[in-house]
Design a protein around this motif. Sequence first.
Motif, short mmCIF file in Angstrom:
data_model
loop_
_atom_site.label_atom_id
_atom_site.label_comp_id
_atom_site.label_asym_id
_atom_site.label_seq_id
_atom_site.Cartn_x
_atom_site.Cartn_y
_atom_site.Cartn_z
N LYS A 1 0.83 -1.21 0.00
CA LYS A 1 0.00 0.00 0.00
C LYS A 1 0.86 1.26 0.00
N GLN A 2 1.98 1.21 0.73
CA GLN A 2 2.87 2.37 0.76
C GLN A 2 3.45 2.66 -0.62
N HIS A 3 3.54 1.63 -1.45
CA HIS A 3 4.10 1.79 -2.80
C HIS A 3 3.01 1.87 -3.87
N GLY A 4 1.78 2.09 -3.44
CA GLY A 4 0.72 2.34 -4.40
C GLY A 4 0.03 1.13 -4.99
N PHE A 5 0.28 -0.05 -4.45
CA PHE A 5 -0.37 -1.26 -4.96
C PHE A 5 -1.76 -1.40 -4.34
N ASP A 6 -2.74 -1.68 -5.17
CA ASP A 6 -4.10 -1.87 -4.70
C ASP A 6 -4.28 -3.33 -4.31
N ILE A 7 -4.31 -3.61 -3.03
CA ILE A 7 -4.41 -4.98 -2.54
C ILE A 7 -5.77 -5.58 -2.91
N GLY A 8 -5.72 -6.81 -3.39
CA GLY A 8 -6.96 -7.51 -3.67
C GLY A 8 -7.33 -7.56 -5.14
N GLU A 9 -6.61 -6.87 -5.99
CA GLU A 9 -6.89 -6.92 -7.42
C GLU A 9 -6.40 -8.23 -8.02
N GLN A 10 -6.97 -8.60 -9.13
CA GLN A 10 -6.50 -9.71 -9.96
C GLN A 10 -6.52 -11.05 -9.22
N ARG A 11 -7.48 -11.24 -8.31
CA ARG A 11 -7.51 -12.49 -7.56
C ARG A 11 -7.70 -13.69 -8.49
N SER A 12 -8.55 -13.53 -9.51
CA SER A 12 -8.84 -14.67 -10.39
C SER A 12 -7.60 -15.15 -11.11
N LYS A 13 -6.66 -14.25 -11.38
CA LYS A 13 -5.44 -14.65 -12.08
C LYS A 13 -4.49 -15.43 -11.18
N ASN A 14 -4.72 -15.35 -9.87
CA ASN A 14 -3.81 -15.99 -8.94
C ASN A 14 -4.43 -17.20 -8.25
N VAL A 15 -5.57 -17.65 -8.72
CA VAL A 15 -6.17 -18.86 -8.18
C VAL A 15 -5.31 -20.04 -8.60
N PRO A 16 -4.93 -20.90 -7.66
CA PRO A 16 -4.13 -22.08 -8.01
C PRO A 16 -4.86 -22.91 -9.07
N PRO A 17 -4.28 -23.07 -10.27
CA PRO A 17 -4.97 -23.79 -11.35
C PRO A 17 -5.39 -25.20 -10.95
N GLU A 18 -4.57 -25.84 -10.11
CA GLU A 18 -4.88 -27.22 -9.74
C GLU A 18 -6.12 -27.33 -8.85
N LEU A 19 -6.61 -26.18 -8.36
CA LEU A 19 -7.79 -26.21 -7.50
C LEU A 19 -9.08 -25.91 -8.25
N LEU A 20 -8.98 -25.36 -9.43
CA LEU A 20 -10.17 -24.94 -10.15
C LEU A 20 -11.16 -26.08 -10.35
N GLU A 21 -10.65 -27.25 -10.72
CA GLU A 21 -11.54 -28.39 -10.97
C GLU A 21 -12.07 -29.00 -9.68
#
Length: 210
Positions: free
Chosen positions: A102-122
Motif C-alpha cells: 500500500k505504501q508503494h501504491g499497490f491496490d491490494i486484492g486486485e486480480q484475484r482470479s489470475k492468482n487462483v491455483p490452477p490445480e484447485l479450479l476443478e
Amino acid sequence: MESHSLCWQCVHPAKELFCPDCGALQKPGSGLYRLLGLTEQLALDPADLQARYYELSRKLHPDRYGRKPPVEQQFSEEATSLLNDAYRTLRDPVKRAEYVLKQHGFDIGEQRSKNVPPELLEEVFELNMALEEMREGDDSARPQLEEARDRFRGMLGDVDAELQRDFEQYDGGRDEVVLGEIRGLLNRRRYIQNLFDEVEKELSGSALSN
C-alpha cells in the motif's frame, strides 16, 4: 517525523520521536517502520521487532507523562496507539507485506482470479458438494474434507515459503517488480486460506454436533 519539524518545546530541529536537544516527546509521524527505528524491509527478525516494541512501550507509556505538559501527554497517547498498531502489523508477515504494498501504491486484492491455483479450479465444485453434504448431515464426506484441509494447509506453507524468498529478494534490490509478484502470492494465499477456513469451520461444527 518530517525533516523540517521543530521541537514544540525548544524549537530546535527534531527529526525523531524524541527531541535530541531537550528530550521532549514529539508528535508521532505515520510511518510504522520509522516509529520502531527500522528501515522498510519485508524480512524482519521477530525477536528484534519485539525487543524494540517493548523498549519503546516503556518509554511512551502514558503513566510516565502524568506530570508532563498536556501536549506531551497527548503525544504519548497518540504514539502508544500508533506503536501498538505498528507492532500488530509488522509482526505478521502477511499484514507487513500488505502495508508495504500500500505504501508503494499497490491496490491490494486486485486480480484475484489470475492468482487462483490452477490445480484447485476443478476441485472447488466437488469441494462445495462435499461441504453441502456435511451441512445436510451426511458424514461420509468427512474424509474428503479432511484430505482437502490437509492439502490446503500444505499449500499455505508453500506460499509462505515463496513469500519469504520474495521478501529477501525485495529487501536486497528494492525492485517493485518483486512487489508485484508478492501481491500475486498474497492473492493466491487469500484464496487458499478462505478455502481452508471454510472446510475447517464445517469439520469443527460437524464434530461438535456429533
